[in-house]
Design a protein around this motif. Sequence first.
Motif, PDB file in Angstrom:
ATOM      1  N   ILE A   3       0.842  -1.208   0.000  1.00  0.00           N
ATOM      2  CA  ILE A   3       0.000   0.000   0.000  1.00  0.00           C
ATOM      3  C   ILE A   3       0.875   1.254   0.000  1.00  0.00           C
ATOM      4  N   LEU A   4       1.971   1.205   0.773  1.00  0.00           N
ATOM      5  CA  LEU A   4       2.874   2.363   0.826  1.00  0.00           C
ATOM      6  C   LEU A   4       4.061   2.185  -0.101  1.00  0.00           C
ATOM      7  N   LYS A   5       3.989   1.219  -0.966  1.00  0.00           N
ATOM      8  CA  LYS A   5       5.087   0.887  -1.879  1.00  0.00           C
ATOM      9  C   LYS A   5       6.401   0.705  -1.118  1.00  0.00           C
ATOM     10  N   LEU A   6       6.338  -0.007  -0.023  1.00  0.00           N
ATOM     11  CA  LEU A   6       7.543  -0.233   0.767  1.00  0.00           C
ATOM     12  C   LEU A   6       8.232  -1.532   0.375  1.00  0.00           C
ATOM     13  N   ILE A   7       7.710  -2.208  -0.641  1.00  0.00           N
ATOM     14  CA  ILE A   7       8.377  -3.419  -1.104  1.00  0.00           C
ATOM     15  C   ILE A   7       9.460  -3.001  -2.086  1.00  0.00           C
ATOM     16  N   ARG A   8      10.720  -3.298  -1.745  1.00  0.00           N
ATOM     17  CA  ARG A   8      11.828  -2.815  -2.560  1.00  0.00           C
ATOM     18  C   ARG A   8      12.289  -3.836  -3.579  1.00  0.00           C
ATOM     19  N   ASP A   9      11.753  -5.047  -3.463  1.00  0.00           N
ATOM     20  CA  ASP A   9      12.178  -6.109  -4.362  1.00  0.00           C
ATOM     21  C   ASP A   9      11.884  -5.718  -5.805  1.00  0.00           C
ATOM     22  N   PRO A  10      12.921  -5.658  -6.648  1.00  0.00           N
ATOM     23  CA  PRO A  10      12.677  -5.237  -8.040  1.00  0.00           C
ATOM     24  C   PRO A  10      11.809  -6.237  -8.800  1.00  0.00           C
ATOM     25  N   ASN A  11      11.669  -7.458  -8.272  1.00  0.00           N
ATOM     26  CA  ASN A  11      10.863  -8.450  -8.968  1.00  0.00           C
ATOM     27  C   ASN A  11       9.388  -8.389  -8.581  1.00  0.00           C
ATOM     28  N   ALA A  12       9.059  -7.464  -7.684  1.00  0.00           N
ATOM     29  CA  ALA A  12       7.665  -7.383  -7.240  1.00  0.00           C
ATOM     30  C   ALA A  12       6.855  -6.550  -8.223  1.00  0.00           C
ATOM     31  N   ARG A  13       5.623  -6.958  -8.438  1.00  0.00           N
ATOM     32  CA  ARG A  13       4.728  -6.172  -9.282  1.00  0.00           C
ATOM     33  C   ARG A  13       3.419  -5.974  -8.529  1.00  0.00           C
ATOM     34  N   ILE A  14       3.041  -4.724  -8.394  1.00  0.00           N
ATOM     35  CA  ILE A  14       1.826  -4.403  -7.643  1.00  0.00           C
ATOM     36  C   ILE A  14       0.803  -3.843  -8.597  1.00  0.00           C
ATOM     37  N   ARG A  61      -6.904   9.675  -3.438  1.00  0.00           N
ATOM     38  CA  ARG A  61      -5.726   9.622  -4.308  1.00  0.00           C
ATOM     39  C   ARG A  61      -5.228   8.192  -4.396  1.00  0.00           C
ATOM     40  N   ASN A  62      -4.874   7.763  -5.605  1.00  0.00           N
ATOM     41  CA  ASN A  62      -4.352   6.411  -5.761  1.00  0.00           C
ATOM     42  C   ASN A  62      -2.869   6.389  -5.384  1.00  0.00           C
ATOM     43  N   LEU A  63      -2.573   5.776  -4.247  1.00  0.00           N
ATOM     44  CA  LEU A  63      -1.198   5.763  -3.737  1.00  0.00           C
ATOM     45  C   LEU A  63      -0.241   5.059  -4.681  1.00  0.00           C
ATOM     46  N   LEU A  64      -0.769   4.071  -5.419  1.00  0.00           N
ATOM     47  CA  LEU A  64       0.122   3.292  -6.285  1.00  0.00           C
ATOM     48  C   LEU A  64       0.607   4.106  -7.474  1.00  0.00           C
ATOM     49  N   GLU A  65      -0.060   5.245  -7.723  1.00  0.00           N
ATOM     50  CA  GLU A  65       0.356   6.052  -8.873  1.00  0.00           C
ATOM     51  C   GLU A  65       1.178   7.268  -8.471  1.00  0.00           C
ATOM     52  N   ARG A  92       8.467  10.989  -4.407  1.00  0.00           N
ATOM     53  CA  ARG A  92       8.460  12.223  -3.629  1.00  0.00           C
ATOM     54  C   ARG A  92       7.097  12.434  -2.937  1.00  0.00           C
ATOM     55  N   GLU A  93       6.033  12.279  -3.728  1.00  0.00           N
ATOM     56  CA  GLU A  93       4.691  12.469  -3.166  1.00  0.00           C
ATOM     57  C   GLU A  93       4.398  11.415  -2.094  1.00  0.00           C
ATOM     58  N   LEU A  94       4.875  10.209  -2.383  1.00  0.00           N
ATOM     59  CA  LEU A  94       4.621   9.109  -1.463  1.00  0.00           C
ATOM     60  C   LEU A  94       5.318   9.344  -0.129  1.00  0.00           C
TER      61      LEU A  94
END
Lengths: 345, 322
Positions: A55-66, A75-79, A83-85
Amino acid sequence: MPEPLLEVDDLRVTFRTRRGTVTAVDGLSFALAAGDTLGIVGESGSGKTVSMLSILKLIRDPNARISGRVLFRGRNLLELTDRELRDVRGRDIAMIFQDPMTALTPVYRVGWHIAEQIRAHEKVSRQAARDRAVRLLAEVGIPEPGRRVDNYPHEFSGGMRQRAVIAMALACNPALLIADEPTTALDVTTQAQVLDLMRRLRETHGSAIVVITHDMGVVSEIADRVLVMYGGRAVERGPKREVFRRPRHPYTWGLLDSVPRMAGPRVRRLPMIPGTPIGPLDLPAGCGFAPRCRLRHQACEVRPELADAPTGGTRNGASEHVDACWLPAEGRAALRERSREESRG
Amino acid sequence: MLLFAVRRLASAVLVLFAISVLVFLIFFATPGVDPAARIAGRNADPATLAQVRHSFGLDRPIPIRYALMMRHLFISRDLESFVNRGAKVIPQIVQATPVTLSLVLGAAVIWVLFAVLMGTVAAWRRGTVADPLIMLAGVVGISLPVYWLGEVVNLITQSRLHGSVFSWVPPLGYVSLTDDPGQWALHLLFPWLTLAVLYAGIYARLLRSELVANLNEDYVRTARAKGISERRILIRHALRCSLIPIVSLFGLDFGALVGGAALLTEVVFGLPGVGKLTYDALQTVDLPMIMATVIYAAFFVVLANAVVDVLYARLDPRARHA
């Protein structure tokens, strides 16, 4: 329900691995109103933590896809950009993690951590931030906060550290607090104190809370609503009273039955859910819980959707309590009783 | 704090004593080693040998000889070389110390700067091509032997390209800092770089792995959830914690280098430092000189250890109460 504070819609988190793409969170949807408390329950590996981190895009794994949509105040957090996040993290949505022992940078003082949080989002002087840190520590019940603010994390006990982490999370009055297993690493008395603290803070700060836990006891203590996850999918969702009084999904039954009871006749053996939790690598095509379910049948080979009554019709008109199971809507209580008998053998 | 200092001092004295005894025994009491024979020269007749033995005090019991040497070394400070009779040992070391210090200090500044830069960038750019490239450069730096690299540098700067690109490079040697700071730096520039290459590689690799490990720690996730910028997380959180083991390693390396481990660099670049002094003394088996330089080296290693202990406590609050 009024405009929800947080609305998660069809959240899906997949990881690319050597053994192919695995789905850690599969089509998770829920909504949370301001000031509400949602308890997300499930065993290890059910996707609770991954979904909240994503939800907070705290997954740093480059292989992850959300994918999916996470609407926070519309507001759509994933977009959002990084900086905004960053402005959302810590200020609007704060997060507490499981292990308070390792959650703080060991070389800095407790007050420094809280002041860093404040100064990341507000333009205040060092001194003002420090004063607020002292007040926050007092608020979460740290004795002698004026002195303790200059202690290092290793000089705090586990319970105190978790309090300090909570104080830090609340420093900017977030609208939403996500607590990932906040009491798991603590001993029982400290657990009760921390839960009590969170309840009190919800009153004073008005934050909505998402509590991730595997402990039904924690949910019953603090949550207004419950979301039960299994194998990356929501299997049951509803108001706490409903879910505890009339649990519908066999997995929820298992979770509730495996809590030891203080009252009533003593059971010879605590009922348990047979088998082990599935990992995201071996999810079946149909209902994820089917391999461990005593009541599985033909229909379970097709994946059930979260619905008021998956088999058709509505049960009581109130669609707030939903589950994902093919069992007939009526007579589940009797089925639960039967399977409980069986499990005692 | 006072107790800590006293204990530290006592253990340092003990270590120095043990080392001096050990070195003394190695050179004076190892069977088959006869200092008198060395001094008297090849094919000396027994009468000369006996005379040498007597005049150097080698015919006295070993404990007395040890005590005498220590007295000359520490109390009267007039220990004389066995090889160049009349040459005092201590003034030579006093003269060589600033050379070694200049060399090692400058190199240390360079290697720490490069290591922090390389290690941080590599950890920061993990997953991109920059990371393995930087680490490869580190390995290359580690694999180049100082004596070879130094010779190549000399060959290029002093001979092959001295007429064109490197005409500004002064001849080998040392100019005192107090005499001419500009020439001091110019004379030491290539020795600094040569010595720093090895250590920059080691430290960069170490720092990178520490950083990568620290960036996976829970506290980094906490910091990220707080809304802290990535740069601040990297520098204030991860790098700060990664420096703790680096600093302790640095103290030991620095102590050893000042103590004479920069020997190869000094010899290659003709710097009259302590390493060079030791090297020459070893070539001639000049025992008093060896004794003095070894004690000097041990002193710096022990000193560096003590400084590291204090620094470690400053850097890592967890170590303070232990």
